[in-house]
Design a protein around this motif. Structure first.
Motif, PDB file in Angstrom:
ATOM      1  N   MET A   1       5.888  12.659  -3.119  1.00 59.45           N
ATOM      2  CA  MET A   1       5.315  11.434  -2.590  1.00 59.45           C
ATOM      3  C   MET A   1       4.145  11.781  -1.665  1.00 59.45           C
ATOM      4  N   THR A   3       1.725  10.969   1.335  1.00 60.00           N
ATOM      5  CA  THR A   3       1.849  10.174   2.558  1.00 60.00           C
ATOM      6  C   THR A   3       0.492   9.996   3.229  1.00 60.00           C
ATOM      7  N   ASP A  89       4.040   5.936   2.771  1.00 57.06           N
ATOM      8  CA  ASP A  89       3.671   6.208   1.385  1.00 57.06           C
ATOM      9  C   ASP A  89       2.253   5.686   1.130  1.00 57.06           C
TER      10      ASP A  89
END
Length: 141
Positions: A1, A3, A89
């Motif tokens: 993910m 960020t 995110d």
């Protein structure tokens, strides 16, 4: 993910709300940035009370015939400041920028300290062409 911390420009600096616009412009030049978060010097935690851009200085001060050595950053701050957590995110980053039609987004850590800023340039380096097109369509609509 991916960020916010992954895509932000680190090392952002505050400018106090009491700082004059000529000094804010000098700091922008020194840092090679087009915007600075503005902190409230009366808050012991120096929380953000706004953001000021080079365009704000030109349009809101100089073009209005005001003296940038007498107008402060706090004088031009308007609205509710927006920011995102460093661990947010990338979709949350995009949602915040698109919803509020903003081009620069301060990033804070878990202690509410400024750690960076995400700009359009940062997004361009980290987003797919489709994500970038969606961002541009939403922010510039």
């Amino acid at each position: 993910m991916t960020t916010a911390a992954d895509i932000m420009h680190p090392g952002a600096r505050w400018v106090p709300a009491t700082e004059t616009l000529d000094r804010a412009a000098q700091l922008m030049r020194e840092l090679d940035v087009g915007a600075l978060p503005v902190s409230d010097p009366n808050d012991p935690n120096e929380r953000m009370c706004g953001i000021i851009t080079d365009r704000d200085i030109v349009v809101g001060c100089v073009a209005a015939g005001r003296d940038p050595s007498r107008v402060t950053a706090g004088d031009l701050c308007e609205g509710t400041p927006r920011w995102v957590s460093a661990d947010a995110d990338v979709n949350e980053v995009l949602r915040e920028m698109e919803t509020h039609q903003i081009r620069r987004l301060p990033v804070i850590d878990e202690n509410k300290r400024l750690v960076g800023v995400i700009s359009e340039t940062d997004l361009a380096h980290h987003l797919s062409d489709d994500q970038l097109a969606e961002f541009v369509e939403q922010v510039y609509a």
